[in-house]
Design a protein around this motif. Structure first.
Motif, PDB file in Angstrom:
ATOM      1  N   GLU A   1     -29.416  19.311 -14.267  1.00 15.06           N
ATOM      2  CA  GLU A   1     -30.323  19.845 -13.256  1.00 15.06           C
ATOM      3  C   GLU A   1     -31.279  18.813 -12.655  1.00 15.06           C
ATOM      4  O   GLU A   1     -31.780  17.937 -13.340  1.00 15.06           O
ATOM      5  N   ILE A   2     -31.478  18.979 -11.341  1.00 17.37           N
ATOM      6  CA  ILE A   2     -32.582  18.305 -10.645  1.00 17.37           C
ATOM      7  C   ILE A   2     -33.506  19.437 -10.205  1.00 17.37           C
ATOM      8  O   ILE A   2     -33.043  20.415  -9.602  1.00 17.37           O
TER       9      ILE A   2
ATOM     10  N   VAL B   1     -28.497  20.066  -5.378  1.00 20.64           N
ATOM     11  CA  VAL B   1     -29.792  20.534  -4.873  1.00 20.64           C
ATOM     12  C   VAL B   1     -29.534  21.356  -3.607  1.00 20.64           C
ATOM     13  O   VAL B   1     -28.439  21.328  -3.049  1.00 20.64           O
ATOM     14  N   GLY B   2     -30.563  22.060  -3.149  1.00 22.13           N
ATOM     15  CA  GLY B   2     -30.457  22.771  -1.877  1.00 22.13           C
ATOM     16  C   GLY B   2     -30.753  21.820  -0.732  1.00 22.13           C
ATOM     17  O   GLY B   2     -31.221  20.691  -0.946  1.00 22.13           O
ATOM     18  N   ASN B   3     -30.491  22.295   0.497  1.00 22.43           N
ATOM     19  CA  ASN B   3     -30.784  21.479   1.677  1.00 22.43           C
ATOM     20  C   ASN B   3     -32.228  21.773   2.091  1.00 22.43           C
ATOM     21  O   ASN B   3     -32.494  22.408   3.107  1.00 22.43           O
ATOM     22  N   ASP B   4     -33.172  21.324   1.244  1.00 16.47           N
ATOM     23  CA  ASP B   4     -34.591  21.628   1.480  1.00 16.47           C
ATOM     24  C   ASP B   4     -35.447  20.465   0.969  1.00 16.47           C
ATOM     25  O   ASP B   4     -34.935  19.541   0.326  1.00 16.47           O
ATOM     26  N   ASP B   5     -36.725  20.521   1.259  1.00 20.76           N
ATOM     27  CA  ASP B   5     -37.593  19.393   0.903  1.00 20.76           C
ATOM     28  C   ASP B   5     -37.660  19.147  -0.604  1.00 20.76           C
ATOM     29  O   ASP B   5     -37.783  17.999  -1.041  1.00 20.76           O
TER      30      ASP B   5
ATOM     31  N   LEU C   1     -28.040  27.825  -1.491  1.00 19.87           N
ATOM     32  CA  LEU C   1     -29.086  28.074  -2.490  1.00 19.87           C
ATOM     33  C   LEU C   1     -30.189  27.023  -2.419  1.00 19.87           C
ATOM     34  O   LEU C   1     -29.955  25.889  -2.004  1.00 19.87           O
ATOM     35  N   ALA C   2     -31.379  27.408  -2.859  1.00 17.53           N
ATOM     36  CA  ALA C   2     -32.522  26.483  -2.851  1.00 17.53           C
ATOM     37  C   ALA C   2     -32.476  25.573  -4.073  1.00 17.53           C
ATOM     38  O   ALA C   2     -31.852  25.889  -5.095  1.00 17.53           O
ATOM     39  N   THR C   3     -33.147  24.444  -3.980  1.00 21.39           N
ATOM     40  CA  THR C   3     -33.291  23.514  -5.107  1.00 21.39           C
ATOM     41  C   THR C   3     -34.001  24.209  -6.273  1.00 21.39           C
ATOM     42  O   THR C   3     -34.915  25.015  -6.050  1.00 21.39           O
ATOM     43  N   GLY C   4     -33.592  23.909  -7.475  1.00 27.10           N
ATOM     44  CA  GLY C   4     -34.241  24.454  -8.667  1.00 27.10           C
ATOM     45  C   GLY C   4     -35.712  24.065  -8.722  1.00 27.10           C
ATOM     46  O   GLY C   4     -36.117  23.044  -8.173  1.00 27.10           O
ATOM     47  N   SER C   5     -36.500  24.909  -9.399  1.00 24.74           N
ATOM     48  CA  SER C   5     -37.923  24.582  -9.531  1.00 24.74           C
ATOM     49  C   SER C   5     -38.438  25.020 -10.887  1.00 24.74           C
ATOM     50  O   SER C   5     -37.838  25.863 -11.566  1.00 24.74           O
TER      51      SER C   5
ATOM     52  N   PHE D   1     -39.265  29.270 -14.540  1.00 21.84           N
ATOM     53  CA  PHE D   1     -38.117  28.457 -14.148  1.00 21.84           C
ATOM     54  C   PHE D   1     -37.287  29.159 -13.069  1.00 21.84           C
ATOM     55  O   PHE D   1     -37.049  30.362 -13.164  1.00 21.84           O
ATOM     56  N   ASN D   2     -36.815  28.412 -12.105  1.00 24.12           N
ATOM     57  CA  ASN D   2     -35.762  28.906 -11.216  1.00 24.12           C
ATOM     58  C   ASN D   2     -34.660  27.855 -11.245  1.00 24.12           C
ATOM     59  O   ASN D   2     -34.653  26.927 -10.432  1.00 24.12           O
ATOM     60  N   ILE D   3     -33.781  27.978 -12.235  1.00 26.82           N
ATOM     61  CA  ILE D   3     -32.722  26.975 -12.396  1.00 26.82           C
ATOM     62  C   ILE D   3     -31.347  27.630 -12.312  1.00 26.82           C
ATOM     63  O   ILE D   3     -30.513  27.253 -11.486  1.00 26.82           O
ATOM     64  N   VAL D   4     -31.154  28.656 -13.158  1.00 26.37           N
ATOM     65  CA  VAL D   4     -29.822  29.279 -13.215  1.00 26.37           C
ATOM     66  C   VAL D   4     -29.437  29.899 -11.864  1.00 26.37           C
ATOM     67  O   VAL D   4     -28.290  29.846 -11.457  1.00 26.37           O
ATOM     68  N   GLY D   5     -30.424  30.453 -11.126  1.00 30.99           N
ATOM     69  CA  GLY D   5     -30.128  31.071  -9.831  1.00 30.99           C
ATOM     70  C   GLY D   5     -30.269  30.119  -8.646  1.00 30.99           C
ATOM     71  O   GLY D   5     -30.233  30.541  -7.496  1.00 30.99           O
ATOM     72  N   SER D   6     -30.448  28.851  -8.939  1.00 27.07           N
ATOM     73  CA  SER D   6     -30.697  27.867  -7.877  1.00 27.07           C
ATOM     74  C   SER D   6     -29.440  27.064  -7.553  1.00 27.07           C
ATOM     75  O   SER D   6     -28.365  27.307  -8.108  1.00 27.07           O
ATOM     76  N   ALA D   7     -29.601  26.055  -6.701  1.00 24.90           N
ATOM     77  CA  ALA D   7     -28.487  25.162  -6.374  1.00 24.90           C
ATOM     78  C   ALA D   7     -27.891  24.512  -7.631  1.00 24.90           C
ATOM     79  O   ALA D   7     -26.706  24.156  -7.641  1.00 24.90           O
ATOM     80  N   CYS D   8     -28.696  24.390  -8.697  1.00 26.03           N
ATOM     81  CA  CYS D   8     -28.183  23.825  -9.962  1.00 26.03           C
ATOM     82  C   CYS D   8     -26.931  24.561 -10.445  1.00 26.03           C
ATOM     83  O   CYS D   8     -26.081  23.966 -11.113  1.00 26.03           O
TER      84      CYS D   8
END
Ligand code: ATP
Ligand code: MG
Length: 330
Positions: free
Chosen positions: A11-12, A60-64, A89-93, A108-115
């Motif tokens: 993960e990133i 990662v997602g295509n976001d900042d 999907l958005a980048t994990g956070s 955490f937002n990892i499992v549901g993210s771009a990760c």
């Protein structure tokens, strides 16, 4: 010596932290961030800072939040060609807040993210094909897809005479995830250099004591075991010797990422062929610099920075010693 690329998979994330110590996030707070983060990202950034060729397989997602990490990793020298950019999907956070006890609360937002879209594509295969070493973070084995990607990469790299390092980087609760214990055990069986911290040392052994666990791991064919002991320093074990390094006296501002920075430096120095005492000394300095800085990879350091940090510390200790001596003789 020429070292083939080091790779890691996982993960990133962007990390945002509460400025003030307290419990959780159930009311408005002052926050600071985003910081580039994710255990494998912190690790591989530190490997690049030491100067070794290296790459990360991630998404990662295509976001900042995604570009924040990509830009940092690229400018520090990590090969980012195998970081997928997912348009859906958005980048994990990760949001983190420290409690006064030193415990942490996370959102955490990892499992549901771009990760969750990390997969073996052509770019990932190219990176695996070039690698001489793979570092596995236990915390990155969050889906069956990542587990099989990691295991396939291990098999390929070992078949070419490459090596594997492994940091379980998790707590007991991670073993409750179905299939997790078996996956961790299979990775451990392929490991050359094992880097647990605290209770992780006995997590995957039959032994219940630290000494018993070390004997069991070395007996099972693991070449070296490095135990991270937080503010107590670290210890190295192999079949010939044990060496310990005292912690550097620093002011702990943010302990997140210390273990990953420590690991990046240890693995890089080990691959460069430095003796274990030297690997331990530089890695310990890396961990100490990591905790001094707010943000998970903000304390990552080049070898030159670590050298300076170590010599300034030696200078400080010597100054203190000479003061004590003056006082005693005065
Ligand atoms: P994490 O998983 O949260 O990143 P970890 O548990 O894997 O951390 P630690 O043992 O906390 O790893 O830290 C790694 C290393 O960093 C330690 O072995 C030590 O060398 C150094 N270190 C950590 N905390 C301190 C501290 N307060 N003072 C000096 N050195 C420290
Ligand atoms: Mg850790």
């Amino acid at each position: 010596r020429v070292v083939k690329p080091v790779i890691t998979i996982g993960e990133i994330v962007a990390e945002i932290m509460a400025v003030d110590v307290g419990e959780g996030f159930r009311s408005p707070l002052r926050l600071i961030g985003p910081y580039p983060s994710g255990a494998p990202a912190i690790f591989i950034d530190q490997v690049a800072k030491i100067g070794l060729p290296c790459a990360i397989i991630s998404a990662v997602g295509n976001d900042d939040f995604g570009w924040l990490s990509i830009d940092r990793l690229r400018s520090d020298g990590v090969d980012i060609s195998a970081i997928r950019i997912d348009n859906r999907l958005a980048t994990g956070s990760a949001f983190v807040r420290y409690r006064s006890t030193g415990e942490r609360d996370f959102v955490f937002n990892i499992v549901g993210s771009a990760c969750s879209t990390i997969r073996r594509d052509a770019a990932a295969s190219a990176v695996i094909a070039s690698a001489g070493h793979i570092h596995v973070m236990g915390s990155s084995l969050f889906s069956p897809a990542v587990v099989s990607l990691v295991e396939d990469a291990i098999t390929e790299i070992k078949a070419r005479g490459g090596t594997v390092s492994f940091d379980p980087n998790g707590r007991k609760e991670m073993l409750d995830v179905p299939g997790m214990r078996d996956a961790l055990a299979r990775v451990l069986a392929q490991t050359d250099l094992f880097l647990p911290s605290g209770e992780e040392l006995t997590l995957l052994t039959r032994a219940h004591t630290d000494d018993g666990a070390i004997a069991e791991l070395l007996g099972a064919g693991i070449r070296s075991v490095v135990v991270k002991q937080g503010a107590a320093g670290a210890t190295y074990h192999d079949r010939e010797r044990t060496c310990r390094v005292a912690p550097m006296p620093v002011n702990e501002v943010d302990p997140t990422g210390a273990g990953d920075s420590f690991g990046g430096t240890f693995v890089a120095c080990w691959l460069l062929g430095l003796p274990p005492e030297q690997c331990l000394r530089f890695a310990n300095a890396s961990g100490a610099r990591a905790v001094m800085m707010r943000g998970p990879m903000e304390g990552n350091s080049t070898l030159a920075e670590l050298e300076t940090f170590l010599s300034v510390d030696a200078l400080g200790a010597n100054l203190w010693l000479s003061m004590m001596n003056t006082r005693r003789s005065g």
